[in-house]
Design an enzyme around this catalytic site. Structure first.
Site, mmCIF file in Angstrom:
data_model
loop_
_atom_site.group_PDB
_atom_site.id
_atom_site.type_symbol
_atom_site.label_atom_id
_atom_site.label_comp_id
_atom_site.label_asym_id
_atom_site.label_seq_id
_atom_site.Cartn_x
_atom_site.Cartn_y
_atom_site.Cartn_z
ATOM 1 N N SER A 1 -9.454 1.426 3.343
ATOM 2 C CA SER A 1 -8.747 2.240 2.364
ATOM 3 C C SER A 1 -7.691 1.477 1.559
ATOM 4 O O SER A 1 -7.153 1.982 0.589
ATOM 5 C CB SER A 1 -8.056 3.416 3.068
ATOM 6 O OG SER A 1 -7.089 2.947 4.000
ATOM 7 N N SER B 1 -9.396 -0.721 7.448
ATOM 8 C CA SER B 1 -8.820 -0.597 6.118
ATOM 9 C C SER B 1 -8.058 -1.793 5.574
ATOM 10 O O SER B 1 -7.773 -1.844 4.386
ATOM 11 C CB SER B 1 -7.913 0.637 6.063
ATOM 12 O OG SER B 1 -8.658 1.804 6.252
ATOM 13 N N LYS C 1 0.843 -1.199 0.000
ATOM 14 C CA LYS C 1 0.000 0.000 0.000
ATOM 15 C C LYS C 1 0.876 1.245 0.000
ATOM 16 O O LYS C 1 1.856 1.324 0.748
ATOM 17 C CB LYS C 1 -0.905 -0.032 1.225
ATOM 18 C CG LYS C 1 -1.935 1.086 1.319
ATOM 19 C CD LYS C 1 -2.789 0.892 2.560
ATOM 20 C CE LYS C 1 -3.854 1.954 2.715
ATOM 21 N NZ LYS C 1 -4.668 1.747 3.946
#
Length: 492
Positions: free
Chosen positions: A157, A181, A82
């Site tokens: 997210s 997330s 990420k």
């Protein structure tokens, strides 16, 4: 010829050890899938930047393998990361166009751990800008889409990592989790995602939201892969004081917890206050409950109104109070960072619409202990502690091994929706407790979702109960086999 499609870390490592495939070939395979399936009108848009050094790293690891110098269980395994986790050899952007060239001085601590274990950093993945909500859209990376239904979000997210894993763009992935997330994209993409106990994985080198709730963790296709990633990521870091709490609280290897009979005799609480009313989700959950019972688990009905999701968000979440002070410190730690403060970032006017108002509100709270905010901030911290005591009481009173619920009470939302509603992951996050989400099944298929939309079941434990959670999740996974890859990009 060896086919890496849908293979997990265990199968890939076996093929690497027997010479059926090389790390260089794995990198080439995944990069070709990214090239064909990530961009364009039918792509998922999961990747922000491919690592141009990935093939060189793979060749070095292949050489080390030939010389008998294995680094660990992840030797030669390509992973995606990420893009709010610092990488010294790639920009770290948080999907913000203002940070497109921002280059941290060094890797995040957990990334150094992964490289030492032999992992190859294949690419950085998209996310909701600055990880502020579950929509997985940013001013730099645009909107990531759900591989099972391109009209829906992939959760968030960490949606870029989730979509990348569902599409077989890598063997395993890393996300971060402040509220939901890691587990939200795992639920939405028929994956396994583990939020570890706060303190098990270092946060130094993460673009922060709140130090009270932030952590990182693995997202992968299989429980084994998450356990192998957790083994590599964990560790004490003097730059993150909370990691001292893991000392004496971790096993030699989390892989030792993976047992086929791991559900037998387990007492699992069903948190009725957070099941919701969506018939599609409830149907999947009843299927999951039946499987748990069939494999020897005992289910206990629980009621705890303080743990109702909307109430937890309203009473316990501290992101608004800690975001500005945390982000400002991060910007100032990055050499030549193009942004010096959250207020400066907001003034640029380039933030994606779905996060702009939230971050503007956060920017007003530069010190949560100021007279204006201290009482409200400390009340939320106290509420989180209250919930932790309530939860520990439930575990003790009912002799529980875990508590479970759907990660999300409704199906993952359509692209363009105002928010990702009714996500239960906030319960564990505000208390710092571990939780793991595994595939629970699918909604009914429709014109946009030929397999249906994935639904994840989440198991929450007490601090440092990862071995028990992995044992439960592995047995559930092995007996259910609920994961299905998306039809998009299926192996030819």
């Amino acid at each position: 010829m060896f086919d890496p499609y849908e293979k997990g870390v265990r199968e890939l490592q076996q093929a690497l050890s027997t010479g059926e495939v090389t790390a260089s070939q794995l990198v080439a395979y995944y990069l070709e899938r990214i090239r064909r399936l990530d961009g364009g009108e039918t792509g998922v848009h999961a990747i922000i930047k491919v690592n141009p050094q990935a093939q060189q790293q793979a060749q070095q690891l292949d050489h080390e393998r030939r010389e008998g110098q294995l680094r660990g269980r992840l030797h030669g395994i390509p992973i995606v990361v990420k893009d709010n986790i610092d990488t010294a050899d790639l920009p770290t952007t948080a999907s913000c166009i203002e940070l497109r060239e921002s280059r941290p001085a060094k890797d995040a601590f957990l990334l150094r751990q992964l490289r030492q274990a032999g992992a190859i950093i294949l690419a950085k993945t998209n996310l909701t800008e600055f990880a502020r909500n579950g929509m997985s859209v940013g001013s730099l990376g645009g909107q990531t889409r759900n591989p099972y239904d391109l009209t829906r979000t992939p959760g968030g997210s960490s949606g870029g990592t989730g979509a990348a894993m569902a599409m077989n763009f890598a063997a395993a992935g890393l996300g971060t989790d402040t509220a939901n997330s890691i587990r939200s994209p795992s639920s939405a993409n028929s994956l396994v995602g583990l939020r570890p106990t706060l303190g098990l994985i270092s946060r130094s080198g993460l673009v922060p939201c709140t130090y009270k709730q932030d952590t990182a963790g693995p997202i992968a296709k299989y429980v084994y892969d998450c356990a192998a990633m957790l083994d590599a990521c964990r560790g004490y870091d003097c730059q993150d004081a909370i990691t001292i709490t893991q000392m004496g609280n971790t096993p030699a290897s989390y892989l030792d917890s993976l047992r086929l009979d791991g559900l037998c005799g387990k007492r699992i609480g069903i948190l009725r206050d957070d099941l919701g009313s969506d018939p599609q989700v409830l149907r999947v959950m009843e299927q999951c409950f039946a499987l748990l019972c069939a494999e020897g688990a005992e289910l206990i009905e629980l009621h705890a109104p303080e743990l109702e999701t909307d109430r937890v968000f309203a009473e316990c979440d501290v992101q608004r109070f800690e975001t500005a002070i945390s982000m400002n410190a991060y910007f100032q730690s990055v050499p030549n960072c193009p942004i010096s403060s959250l207020r400066e970032l907001i003034a640029k006017g380039t933030l994606s619409r779905c996060v702009a108002d939230d971050l503007a509100a956060c920017a007003e709270v530069e010190d949560p202990y100021s007279s204006k905010y201290r009482a409200a901030y400390e009340q939320r911290l106290a509420n989180a502690q209250r919930n932790a005591q309530i939860t520990k009481g439930l575990f003790a009173a009912h002799r529980l091994d875990a508590i479970c619920y759907p990660h999300q009470q409704v199906l993952v939302v359509k692209v363009g929706a105002p928010c990702q509603a009714k996500r239960n992951g906030i319960i564990a996050s505000t208390m710092g407790f571990p939780a793991i989400t595994v595939p629970g099944g699918f909604s009914q298929p429709d014109a946009h979702a030929p397999l249906g939309v994935p639904v994840g079941i989440e198991f929450m434990g007490l601090p440092f109960a990862e071995p028990t959670l992995l044992e439960i999740a592995y047995a559930f996974e092995q007996h259910s086999n609920y994961r299905k890859p998306p039809q998009l990009g299926a192996a030819e």
